[in-house]
Enzyme design. Structure first.
Site, PDB file in Angstrom:
ATOM      1  N   HIS A  61      50.810  29.977  33.163  1.00 37.77           N
ATOM      2  CA  HIS A  61      52.152  28.243  32.218  1.00 37.77           C
ATOM      3  C   HIS A  61      51.491  27.895  30.675  1.00 37.77           C
ATOM      4  O   HIS A  61      49.988  28.030  31.604  1.00 37.77           O
ATOM      5  CB  HIS A  61      52.689  27.742  32.630  1.00 37.77           C
ATOM      6  CG  HIS A  61      53.683  27.732  33.937  1.00 37.77           C
ATOM      7  ND1 HIS A  61      54.755  28.343  33.676  1.00 37.77           N
ATOM      8  CD2 HIS A  61      53.549  27.760  34.619  1.00 37.77           C
ATOM      9  CE1 HIS A  61      55.213  28.452  35.072  1.00 37.77           C
ATOM     10  NE2 HIS A  61      55.039  28.964  36.108  1.00 37.77           N
ATOM     11  N   CYS A 100      52.845  31.643  27.884  1.00 40.02           N
ATOM     12  CA  CYS A 100      53.695  32.212  26.618  1.00 40.02           C
ATOM     13  C   CYS A 100      53.104  31.642  25.091  1.00 40.02           C
ATOM     14  O   CYS A 100      52.386  31.065  25.250  1.00 40.02           O
ATOM     15  CB  CYS A 100      55.289  31.167  27.223  1.00 40.02           C
ATOM     16  SG  CYS A 100      56.477  31.555  28.187  1.00 40.02           S
TER      17      CYS A 100
END
Length: 276
Positions: free
Chosen positions: A184, A250
């Site tokens: 993440h 991301c």
């Protein structure tokens, strides 16, 4: 000689409606001519090649047939032309996607042979256990992840922001092929393990430790930021002739409604050293 009186020009009040409207009509006519010229120029401009392939087919039979777009030189195409190779990254260098058909970037350091695949008869399955990236101060554990019901690659739990995930159906880091590790970029509590992944550049080092005691060092060869709707699947997951690794997180714009980012940051690296 009798002096003839001069003809007086009619005042605004004395002019006819047509006389008062004439200047405006002339201006409108001029602008209309400019508009026609602009439309003509735009219709003559060649289509821009954005790397996405042929133009879409027409919706009706009477429309213009499908055409392959004219390739525009880089200096004339600006930001509409995607580069043919993955960029090297670096300080203050914007990350952009490469064309979908572009291959993985070339190795930035001499390549070493891949580690032979572990024997299937082994009782304990070898797996990656830790990843270290000195430049961005990453020192994180690795756990296995797989695909979810929608066929999307799973990620570590959001509750464990410092954890990374290895796609267990990809090659073991150090073995032949591309090994996939994700993490993440952030959680609701703040930055996560790959928060600074976009800072990596060609030549940076990545170390992956394995449960069999082997340590693999990968050298970054390139980095890109690609939209999730145009993810370069073949470039990331396709077969390679040596041992490589992909780090994925991301990037782009965060959508507060869907709680997802628009893009992915992808780091490409090749095995350059091994020990153990």
């Amino acid at each position: 000689m009798t002096e003839q009186p001069m003809t007086e020009q009619p005042t605004t009040e004395q002019r006819t409606p047509m006389q008062r409207a004439l200047p405006g009509l002339l201006i409108a006519g001029s602008l209309g001519g400019v508009g026609i010229v602009m439309v003509t120029l735009l219709s003559l401009a060649p289509p821009v090649d954005d790397g996405s392939g042929p133009l879409a087919a027409p919706a009706a039979a009477h429309e213009t047939p499908t055409m392959v777009p004219t390739k525009v030189p880089m200096e004339n195409a600006g930001a509409f032309v995607l580069p043919a190779t993955v960029g090297p990254g670096g300080k203050d260098v914007p990350l952009t996607p490469a064309r979908l058909e572009a291959p993985p970037p070339l190795a930035a350091a001499p390549v070493v042979p891949a580690i032979p695949k572990a024997r299937k008869k082994s009782t304990a399955k070898v797996r990656p256990t830790r990843i270290k990236i000195p430049k961005i101060k990453v020192n994180a554990s690795i756990r296995s992840v797989t695909l979810d019901k929608q066929g999307k690659l799973g990620t570590p739990p959001l509750s464990k922001a410092g954890l990374t995930g290895w796609y267990r159906h990809s090659p073991l880091p150090g073995e032949l092929g591309p090994s996939i590790i994700n993490g993440h970029v952030s959680t609701r509590r703040g930055p996560a393990v790959f928060d600074r992944l976009r800072e990596l550049a060609k030549g940076d080092q990545i170390y992956v430790y394995r449960s069999d005691g082997k340590v693999t060092r990968f050298t970054v060869s390139g980095i890109e930021q690609a939209g999730k709707n145009t993810f370069p699947t073949k470039r990331v997951y396709g077969n390679t002739t040596n041992s490589q690794i992909r780090l994925i997180t991301c990037g782009g714009v965060y959508n507060k409604t869907t709680h997802h980012y628009t893009d992915n940051i992808i780091v490409y690296a090749t095995l350059s050293k091994k020990k153990g």
